[in-house]
Design an enzyme around this catalytic site. Sequence first.
Site, PDB file in Angstrom:
ATOM      1  N   ASP A 139       0.481  -0.865  -0.140  1.00  0.00           N
ATOM      2  CA  ASP A 139      -0.219  -0.156  -0.162  1.00  0.00           C
ATOM      3  C   ASP A 139       0.940   0.914   0.176  1.00  0.00           C
ATOM      4  OD1 ASP A 139      -1.282   0.562   3.059  1.00  0.00           O
ATOM      5  OD2 ASP A 139       1.030  -0.174   2.753  1.00  0.00           O
ATOM      6  N   PRO A 140       0.356   3.207  -0.667  1.00  0.00           N
ATOM      7  CA  PRO A 140       1.253   3.815  -0.273  1.00  0.00           C
ATOM      8  C   PRO A 140       1.878   3.883   1.135  1.00  0.00           C
ATOM      9  CG  PRO A 140      -1.495   3.885  -1.378  1.00  0.00           C
ATOM     10  CD  PRO A 140      -1.403   3.132  -1.040  1.00  0.00           C
TER      11      PRO A 140
END
Length: 225
Positions: free
Chosen positions: A64-65
């Site tokens: 995920d970011p």
Amino acid sequence: MSMIQNDWLDSIGEEFHKPYYKQLYDFVKEEYSQTTIYPLAENIFNAFHFTPLSKVKVLILGQDPYHNVNQAHGLSFSVLPEQKDIPPSLQNIYKELQSDLGCFIPNNGYLKKWADQGVLLLNTVLTVRAHQANSHQGRGWEQFTNAIIQAVNQQDRPIVYLLWGKPAQSKIPMLTNPKHLILKAPHPSPLSSYRGFFGSKHFSQTNEFFNANGLEPIDWQIENI
């Protein structure tokens, strides 16, 4: 969330009309209205804007970011050019590039040069709450990015997958195209990089594969800014 406008729509456009995506869209829209979410909404789909499906040569899969300010901008492992603190995993990617190909270590973590050459920098989850890793897992992004991976798998040309760590390698059953090359290694995180990410030589192996298939290799050198 900005829509995808290029040739990805031909392969994954129907995803935007499925019930799960409506729920995902409503959830993400509410999250942006209530708290700080990364990346900025207009950057969520940058991986697809910068790397059209017809141009994909390499897929590097993240999770995920990044969840701190001035980091995430829609490309896995990459940070915004104004961010001078390079995340530890990307530092280790740069160390491996230096060892493998002799690349110098740049002063930034902005990987758009890779995306522009056909390196799809894909996270399996495309948004995150500030300072809360994995906070948008299980909300529908995984189904959407699985559709992206399936679209890449269907491309009838040489493509390389760089799968670092067990979450990325869990996608291997989806990758069935005999024209594609799968390269596996531990994650470049400081917690696991010494278990085999260092010395994996994935970048030179990728370019050797392209050379053998008569294709232009990737210029992996990120320049100073």
